[in-house]
Scaffold this motif. Structure first.
Motif, PDB file in Angstrom:
ATOM      1  N   ARG A 137       0.997  -1.429   0.061  1.00 56.50           N
ATOM      2  CA  ARG A 137       0.171   0.180  -0.039  1.00 56.50           C
ATOM      3  C   ARG A 137       1.024   1.222   0.077  1.00 56.50           C
ATOM      4  O   ARG A 137       1.885   1.341   0.920  1.00 56.50           O
ATOM      5  N   ASN A 138       0.455   2.310  -0.751  1.00 52.83           N
ATOM      6  CA  ASN A 138       1.320   3.631  -1.069  1.00 52.83           C
ATOM      7  C   ASN A 138       2.568   3.231  -1.561  1.00 52.83           C
ATOM      8  O   ASN A 138       3.532   4.219  -1.332  1.00 52.83           O
ATOM      9  N   ASP A 139       2.950   2.216  -2.167  1.00 53.19           N
ATOM     10  CA  ASP A 139       4.044   2.086  -2.840  1.00 53.19           C
ATOM     11  C   ASP A 139       3.962   2.153  -4.203  1.00 53.19           C
ATOM     12  O   ASP A 139       2.700   2.138  -4.937  1.00 53.19           O
ATOM     13  N   MET A 140       4.715   1.806  -5.171  1.00 55.10           N
ATOM     14  CA  MET A 140       4.880   2.224  -6.648  1.00 55.10           C
ATOM     15  C   MET A 140       3.498   1.386  -7.270  1.00 55.10           C
ATOM     16  O   MET A 140       2.767   2.062  -8.188  1.00 55.10           O
ATOM     17  N   PRO A 141       3.213   0.045  -7.280  1.00 59.91           N
ATOM     18  CA  PRO A 141       2.118  -0.611  -7.873  1.00 59.91           C
ATOM     19  C   PRO A 141       0.920   0.281  -7.384  1.00 59.91           C
ATOM     20  O   PRO A 141      -0.132   0.449  -8.336  1.00 59.91           O
ATOM     21  N   ASP A 142       0.415   0.474  -6.271  1.00 65.66           N
ATOM     22  CA  ASP A 142      -0.666   0.900  -5.637  1.00 65.66           C
ATOM     23  C   ASP A 142      -0.645   2.391  -6.371  1.00 65.66           C
ATOM     24  O   ASP A 142      -1.729   2.962  -6.728  1.00 65.66           O
ATOM     25  N   LEU A 143       0.315   3.013  -6.305  1.00 66.30           N
ATOM     26  CA  LEU A 143       0.396   4.497  -6.649  1.00 66.30           C
ATOM     27  C   LEU A 143       0.060   4.621  -7.972  1.00 66.30           C
ATOM     28  O   LEU A 143      -0.631   5.591  -8.615  1.00 66.30           O
ATOM     29  N   VAL A 144       0.647   3.775  -8.833  1.00 64.31           N
ATOM     30  CA  VAL A 144       0.449   3.805 -10.544  1.00 64.31           C
ATOM     31  C   VAL A 144      -1.186   3.604 -10.532  1.00 64.31           C
ATOM     32  O   VAL A 144      -1.825   4.302 -11.297  1.00 64.31           O
ATOM     33  N   LEU A 145      -1.760   2.610  -9.930  1.00 61.75           N
ATOM     34  CA  LEU A 145      -2.927   2.251 -10.104  1.00 61.75           C
ATOM     35  C   LEU A 145      -3.734   3.428  -9.629  1.00 61.75           C
ATOM     36  O   LEU A 145      -4.859   3.727 -10.619  1.00 61.75           O
ATOM     37  N   GLN A 146      -3.744   4.187  -8.739  1.00 60.07           N
ATOM     38  CA  GLN A 146      -4.500   5.287  -8.170  1.00 60.07           C
ATOM     39  C   GLN A 146      -4.158   6.169  -9.188  1.00 60.07           C
ATOM     40  O   GLN A 146      -5.221   6.871  -9.444  1.00 60.07           O
ATOM     41  N   ALA A 147      -3.251   6.585  -9.772  1.00 63.70           N
ATOM     42  CA  ALA A 147      -3.023   7.738 -10.611  1.00 63.70           C
ATOM     43  C   ALA A 147      -3.719   7.434 -11.978  1.00 63.70           C
ATOM     44  O   ALA A 147      -4.504   8.434 -12.185  1.00 63.70           O
ATOM     45  N   LEU A 148      -3.674   6.395 -12.288  1.00 61.91           N
ATOM     46  CA  LEU A 148      -4.378   5.854 -13.845  1.00 61.91           C
ATOM     47  C   LEU A 148      -5.959   6.101 -13.426  1.00 61.91           C
ATOM     48  O   LEU A 148      -6.520   6.674 -14.334  1.00 61.91           O
ATOM     49  N   CYS A 149      -6.201   5.489 -12.238  1.00 64.06           N
ATOM     50  CA  CYS A 149      -7.897   5.662 -12.296  1.00 64.06           C
ATOM     51  C   CYS A 149      -8.294   7.233 -11.941  1.00 64.06           C
ATOM     52  O   CYS A 149      -9.263   7.674 -12.597  1.00 64.06           O
ATOM     53  N   LYS A 150      -7.386   8.058 -11.506  1.00 66.83           N
ATOM     54  CA  LYS A 150      -7.922   9.451 -11.273  1.00 66.83           C
ATOM     55  C   LYS A 150      -7.805  10.010 -12.589  1.00 66.83           C
ATOM     56  O   LYS A 150      -8.721  10.712 -12.961  1.00 66.83           O
ATOM     57  N   LEU A 151      -6.921   9.680 -13.577  1.00 64.99           N
ATOM     58  CA  LEU A 151      -6.763  10.254 -14.821  1.00 64.99           C
ATOM     59  C   LEU A 151      -7.873   9.830 -15.753  1.00 64.99           C
ATOM     60  O   LEU A 151      -8.346  10.402 -16.685  1.00 64.99           O
ATOM     61  N   GLN A 152      -8.448   8.639 -15.444  1.00 69.09           N
ATOM     62  CA  GLN A 152      -9.535   7.984 -16.385  1.00 69.09           C
ATOM     63  C   GLN A 152     -10.867   8.466 -15.721  1.00 69.09           C
ATOM     64  O   GLN A 152     -11.840   7.825 -16.287  1.00 69.09           O
ATOM     65  N   GLY A 153     -11.099   8.873 -14.648  1.00 70.29           N
ATOM     66  CA  GLY A 153     -12.176   9.028 -14.099  1.00 70.29           C
ATOM     67  C   GLY A 153     -12.785   7.874 -13.123  1.00 70.29           C
ATOM     68  O   GLY A 153     -14.012   7.921 -13.069  1.00 70.29           O
ATOM     69  N   VAL A 154     -11.941   6.957 -13.145  1.00 63.70           N
ATOM     70  CA  VAL A 154     -12.508   5.566 -12.436  1.00 63.70           C
ATOM     71  C   VAL A 154     -12.389   5.992 -10.687  1.00 63.70           C
ATOM     72  O   VAL A 154     -11.626   6.541 -10.382  1.00 63.70           O
ATOM     73  N   ASP A 155     -13.778   5.534 -10.275  1.00 63.78           N
ATOM     74  CA  ASP A 155     -14.048   5.478  -8.698  1.00 63.78           C
ATOM     75  C   ASP A 155     -13.016   4.675  -8.052  1.00 63.78           C
ATOM     76  O   ASP A 155     -13.401   3.382  -7.995  1.00 63.78           O
ATOM     77  N   PHE A 156     -11.955   5.311  -7.519  1.00 67.07           N
ATOM     78  CA  PHE A 156     -11.042   3.982  -7.084  1.00 67.07           C
ATOM     79  C   PHE A 156     -11.704   3.364  -5.629  1.00 67.07           C
ATOM     80  O   PHE A 156     -11.482   2.132  -5.411  1.00 67.07           O
ATOM     81  N   LYS A 157     -12.461   4.193  -5.117  1.00 71.63           N
ATOM     82  CA  LYS A 157     -13.098   3.588  -3.734  1.00 71.63           C
ATOM     83  C   LYS A 157     -14.224   2.649  -4.204  1.00 71.63           C
ATOM     84  O   LYS A 157     -14.326   1.502  -3.135  1.00 71.63           O
ATOM     85  N   LYS A 158     -14.647   2.354  -5.339  1.00 68.50           N
ATOM     86  CA  LYS A 158     -15.375   1.397  -5.893  1.00 68.50           C
ATOM     87  C   LYS A 158     -14.955   0.054  -5.906  1.00 68.50           C
ATOM     88  O   LYS A 158     -15.389  -0.788  -6.329  1.00 68.50           O
ATOM     89  N   ILE A 159     -13.537   0.163  -6.190  1.00 77.20           N
ATOM     90  CA  ILE A 159     -12.672  -1.129  -6.581  1.00 77.20           C
ATOM     91  C   ILE A 159     -12.423  -1.708  -5.046  1.00 77.20           C
ATOM     92  O   ILE A 159     -12.154  -1.134  -4.404  1.00 77.20           O
ATOM     93  N   LYS A 160     -12.838  -2.910  -5.119  1.00 77.23           N
ATOM     94  CA  LYS A 160     -12.509  -3.963  -3.785  1.00 77.23           C
ATOM     95  C   LYS A 160     -10.891  -4.117  -3.948  1.00 77.23           C
ATOM     96  O   LYS A 160     -10.630  -5.357  -4.088  1.00 77.23           O
ATOM     97  N   ILE A 161     -10.226  -3.409  -3.183  1.00 72.04           N
ATOM     98  CA  ILE A 161      -8.781  -3.408  -3.034  1.00 72.04           C
ATOM     99  C   ILE A 161      -8.532  -4.411  -1.837  1.00 72.04           C
ATOM    100  O   ILE A 161      -9.043  -4.272  -0.790  1.00 72.04           O
TER     101      ILE A 161
END
Length: 326
Positions: A137-161
């Motif tokens: 959590r909060n390392d590169m794989p997580d940060l990349v996924l969060q960044a791409l979701c934000k850029l594409q308008g994907v609601d990260f909170k709706k993903i069951k992480i």
């Protein structure tokens, strides 16, 4: 890959942070460090090429893998580590927190993919409501996924992480059907595809390509990790660093043309079975891009992380002198 090799590999990934590898044939004041990850393969190849008399580098040097990010930070702070491959955002964070360090290059344009059953999703939006294992959590794989979701308008909170403590654990979650998808770095992605054949697996989403598409192909990819040096190391070893950058480029060319032999070297350095490394090399987007030549790519990536949370970078964008011109 048989079960014994798989278990060896999974253990290596989980424990590589505890048991470092040292490759030293002669006493030398120069040691280059790296993580137990695929970009460090090029360090091992460069070392072997020097041992075989094929290198432009005259000075002897050693290669070691560091134990944990905390060991890396402590080593950079106390001077015991002066040159190492590090995650790029960590490099900025360390510089912004007062360490006198410089970024020499980037050594991968993106190691992260999402693994799942073939044809199960076609976009990040499809992950909403689905279960995904994410390591560190909060390392590169997580940060990349969060960044791409934000850029594409994907609601990260709706993903069951489902966050896990290690990449190997994320892979295990997916293999055991505890989640539908897993975010993995190479070479774990290749291992997961080997082990999960009954699941009709594939790299369902290539995060580097999503990043490039978002920027109309004007970015070469995700500058995930590169070589960081202390200013003192640079001042004392300018000629070595110039030659080392050139040798890394030659090592990359050789590795891409000789994946089986490169995988054997990587297996020795990283304590990972060579079949996994061989399968991963074509998908690891390895590069040796001088940081000074890719400022726009770096600034784009760092600005994306900064806009998510300035503290990822230690509170500010990198200073101009953070990027080293050899």
């Amino acid at each position: 890959m048989n079960r014994r090799h798989f278990l060896q590999y999974a253990g290596a990934v989980a424990l590589s942070s505890q048991f470092p590898f040292a490759w030293a044939d002669t006493p030398s004041p120069i040691t280059i460090y790296g993580p137990g990850a695929l970009p460090s393969l090029l360090l091992g190849v460069a070392k072997q090429r020097q041992q075989q008399g094929l290198s432009v580098i005259q000075e002897t040097f050693n290669v070691e893998t560091w134990r944990t990010p905390d060991v890396l930070r402590a080593g950079l702070a106390n001077g015991s580590i002066q040159a190492s491959i590090v995650p790029s955002y960590v490099a900025v964070n360390l510089a912004n927190r007062g360490l006198d360090v410089k970024l020499v290059n980037i050594m991968t344009w993106g190691l992260v993919d999402i693994v799942g059953s073939a044809g199960s999703i076609s976009s990040l939006k499809d992950l909403e409501g689905r279960s995904v294992a994410v390591p560190l959590r909060n390392d590169m794989p997580d940060l990349v996924l969060q960044a791409l979701c934000k850029l594409q308008g994907v609601d990260f909170k709706k993903i069951k992480i489902n966050y896990t403590a290690t990449p190997a654990e994320s892979m295990a979650y997916w293999l055991k059907d505890r989640v539908e998808f897993a975010v993995l770095n190479e070479p774990l992605t290749s291992v997961a595809l080997m082990r999960g054949k009954s699941k009709s697996p594939e790299r369902v989403l290539n995060l580097r390509e999503i990043w490039r598409d978002l920027h109309d192909g004007n970015s070469q990819g995700l500058p995930q990790a590169g070589l960081l040096v202390s200013s003192a190391f640079y001042e004392q070893n300018r000629e070595f660093l110039q030659h080392f950058q050139s040798e890394l480029s030659s090592s990359l060319d050789w590795s891409l043309a000789n994946t089986a032999e490169a995988a054997k070297i990587g297996s020795k350095l990283l304590d990972i079975p060579s079949p996994a490394i061989k399968a991963a090399i074509p998908h690891a987007n390895l590069t040796v891009a001088a940081a000074a030549d890719i400022r726009e790519d770096l600034e784009l990536f760092f600005k994306t992380l900064y806009d998510m949370n300035p503290q990822i970078l230690g509170g500010s964008m990198p200073k101009d002198n953070f990027i080293l011109s050899l």
